[in-house]
Design a protein around this motif. Sequence first.
Motif, mmCIF file in Angstrom:
data_model
loop_
_atom_site.group_PDB
_atom_site.id
_atom_site.type_symbol
_atom_site.label_atom_id
_atom_site.label_comp_id
_atom_site.label_asym_id
_atom_site.label_seq_id
_atom_site.Cartn_x
_atom_site.Cartn_y
_atom_site.Cartn_z
ATOM 1 N N VAL A 1 0.845 -1.184 0.000
ATOM 2 C CA VAL A 1 0.000 0.000 0.000
ATOM 3 C C VAL A 1 0.888 1.244 0.000
ATOM 4 O O VAL A 1 1.735 1.412 0.873
ATOM 5 C CB VAL A 1 -0.934 0.010 1.226
ATOM 6 N N TYR A 2 0.673 2.111 -0.982
ATOM 7 C CA TYR A 2 1.421 3.358 -1.109
ATOM 8 C C TYR A 2 0.455 4.536 -1.025
ATOM 9 O O TYR A 2 -0.694 4.430 -1.457
ATOM 10 C CB TYR A 2 2.133 3.437 -2.466
ATOM 11 N N VAL A 3 0.924 5.653 -0.492
ATOM 12 C CA VAL A 3 0.177 6.900 -0.593
ATOM 13 C C VAL A 3 0.663 7.543 -1.878
ATOM 14 O O VAL A 3 1.857 7.754 -2.066
ATOM 15 C CB VAL A 3 0.445 7.833 0.605
ATOM 16 N N GLY A 4 -0.256 7.822 -2.799
ATOM 17 C CA GLY A 4 0.137 8.325 -4.115
ATOM 18 C C GLY A 4 0.606 7.174 -4.981
ATOM 19 O O GLY A 4 0.318 6.002 -4.715
ATOM 20 N N GLY B 1 8.492 8.438 -2.625
ATOM 21 C CA GLY B 1 7.243 7.749 -2.376
ATOM 22 C C GLY B 1 7.067 7.455 -0.906
ATOM 23 O O GLY B 1 8.000 7.622 -0.102
ATOM 24 N N VAL B 2 5.869 7.007 -0.556
ATOM 25 C CA VAL B 2 5.542 6.682 0.832
ATOM 26 C C VAL B 2 4.781 5.361 0.832
ATOM 27 O O VAL B 2 3.749 5.237 0.176
ATOM 28 C CB VAL B 2 4.684 7.793 1.481
ATOM 29 N N ARG B 3 5.310 4.394 1.556
ATOM 30 C CA ARG B 3 4.678 3.082 1.662
ATOM 31 C C ARG B 3 4.180 2.882 3.081
ATOM 32 O O ARG B 3 4.878 3.210 4.052
ATOM 33 C CB ARG B 3 5.674 1.991 1.302
ATOM 34 N N LEU B 4 2.967 2.341 3.183
ATOM 35 C CA LEU B 4 2.379 2.030 4.486
ATOM 36 C C LEU B 4 2.518 0.536 4.724
ATOM 37 O O LEU B 4 2.032 -0.269 3.927
ATOM 38 C CB LEU B 4 0.896 2.427 4.497
ATOM 39 N N THR B 5 3.204 0.164 5.792
ATOM 40 C CA THR B 5 3.409 -1.246 6.124
ATOM 41 C C THR B 5 2.790 -1.525 7.496
ATOM 42 O O THR B 5 2.527 -0.590 8.249
ATOM 43 C CB THR B 5 4.911 -1.602 6.174
ATOM 44 N N PRO B 6 2.574 -2.770 7.850
ATOM 45 C CA PRO B 6 2.067 -3.064 9.196
ATOM 46 C C PRO B 6 3.002 -2.560 10.301
ATOM 47 O O PRO B 6 2.555 -2.248 11.397
ATOM 48 C CB PRO B 6 1.972 -4.593 9.219
ATOM 49 N N GLU B 7 4.280 -2.432 9.996
ATOM 50 C CA GLU B 7 5.247 -1.974 10.991
ATOM 51 C C GLU B 7 5.292 -0.450 11.111
ATOM 52 O O GLU B 7 5.598 0.079 12.169
ATOM 53 C CB GLU B 7 6.653 -2.486 10.647
ATOM 54 N N GLU C 1 7.005 15.320 -15.659
ATOM 55 C CA GLU C 1 6.942 14.906 -14.274
ATOM 56 C C GLU C 1 5.539 15.102 -13.703
ATOM 57 O O GLU C 1 4.902 16.131 -13.904
ATOM 58 C CB GLU C 1 7.952 15.720 -13.461
ATOM 59 N N ALA C 2 5.054 14.099 -12.988
ATOM 60 C CA ALA C 2 3.732 14.167 -12.366
ATOM 61 C C ALA C 2 3.771 15.113 -11.170
ATOM 62 O O ALA C 2 4.828 15.330 -10.573
ATOM 63 C CB ALA C 2 3.329 12.765 -11.898
ATOM 64 N N PRO C 3 2.615 15.664 -10.803
ATOM 65 C CA PRO C 3 2.582 16.512 -9.610
ATOM 66 C C PRO C 3 2.828 15.681 -8.352
ATOM 67 O O PRO C 3 2.600 14.467 -8.340
ATOM 68 C CB PRO C 3 1.176 17.097 -9.619
ATOM 69 N N THR C 4 3.277 16.348 -7.317
ATOM 70 C CA THR C 4 3.539 15.673 -6.048
ATOM 71 C C THR C 4 2.556 16.154 -4.988
ATOM 72 O O THR C 4 1.895 17.172 -5.141
ATOM 73 C CB THR C 4 4.969 15.946 -5.550
ATOM 74 N N MET C 5 2.481 15.388 -3.917
ATOM 75 C CA MET C 5 1.716 15.770 -2.736
ATOM 76 C C MET C 5 2.600 15.546 -1.522
ATOM 77 O O MET C 5 3.632 14.870 -1.602
ATOM 78 C CB MET C 5 0.412 15.002 -2.659
ATOM 79 N N ALA D 1 5.326 12.409 -2.240
ATOM 80 C CA ALA D 1 4.878 11.280 -3.062
ATOM 81 C C ALA D 1 4.271 11.845 -4.337
ATOM 82 O O ALA D 1 3.634 12.901 -4.315
ATOM 83 C CB ALA D 1 3.843 10.446 -2.312
ATOM 84 N N TYR D 2 4.484 11.158 -5.442
ATOM 85 C CA TYR D 2 3.839 11.562 -6.688
ATOM 86 C C TYR D 2 2.362 11.201 -6.637
ATOM 87 O O TYR D 2 1.989 10.180 -6.056
ATOM 88 C CB TYR D 2 4.486 10.862 -7.894
ATOM 89 N N THR D 3 1.535 12.021 -7.241
ATOM 90 C CA THR D 3 0.120 11.688 -7.343
ATOM 91 C C THR D 3 -0.049 10.599 -8.395
ATOM 92 O O THR D 3 0.768 10.471 -9.305
ATOM 93 C CB THR D 3 -0.723 12.913 -7.727
ATOM 94 N N ALA D 4 -1.114 9.840 -8.261
ATOM 95 C CA ALA D 4 -1.378 8.765 -9.218
ATOM 96 C C ALA D 4 -2.491 9.135 -10.194
ATOM 97 O O ALA D 4 -2.662 8.466 -11.196
ATOM 98 C CB ALA D 4 -1.751 7.489 -8.460
#
Length: 168
Positions: A12-15, A24-30, A82-86, A102-105
């Motif tokens: 799971v990534y944000v963006g 980028g930003v990844r959401l992990t259980p940890e 380049e894509a926009p970022t957040m 993180a880049y927007t998707a």
Amino acid sequence: MVGLFWIAEGDVYVGAKPVGLAPGVRLTPEGILALGDRQTGMWPWEDVHALAIDDVPVRSLKRNVGVAVDLVLTVGLGGGDEAPTMTVRLTDAEGAETELTAYTAAAIGYSQKEYDLSRELLSRLTEGAGSLLTTLTAMSDWGRRHEGGSPRAGEREALLREWAAGAG
């Protein structure tokens, strides 16, 4: 893609899912994992008091016209692609903030409804281990079952509501 989240192979990534050295930003259980060549780090969930997102492009008629003009100018003049970022903002128990990029998707931005539901879901992730694990597990499981595509708007909104409510 569901709301502000990119779910690929159970991750799971944000963006957008970052490629190479892109941020980028990844959401992990940890915890929350910062990715990219200019940001690194891992923040365990127990250290994250609040999680917010800023600079998210939300669709509107004015924005759609602006994106179309920018696209014509960029492509026509040989500009960048380049894509926009957040900005993903983490706040710890002491109130210290960390900003991650993180880049927007979504090429032309996110709907207001998906943005609002995604913010609600991010807030839920900081409520405690039970909420966090239930939610991330539901998101990851969905991602593994639905590789290679993004559902229609109504289904995306329903999934966000379900995940924010804690149903799996």
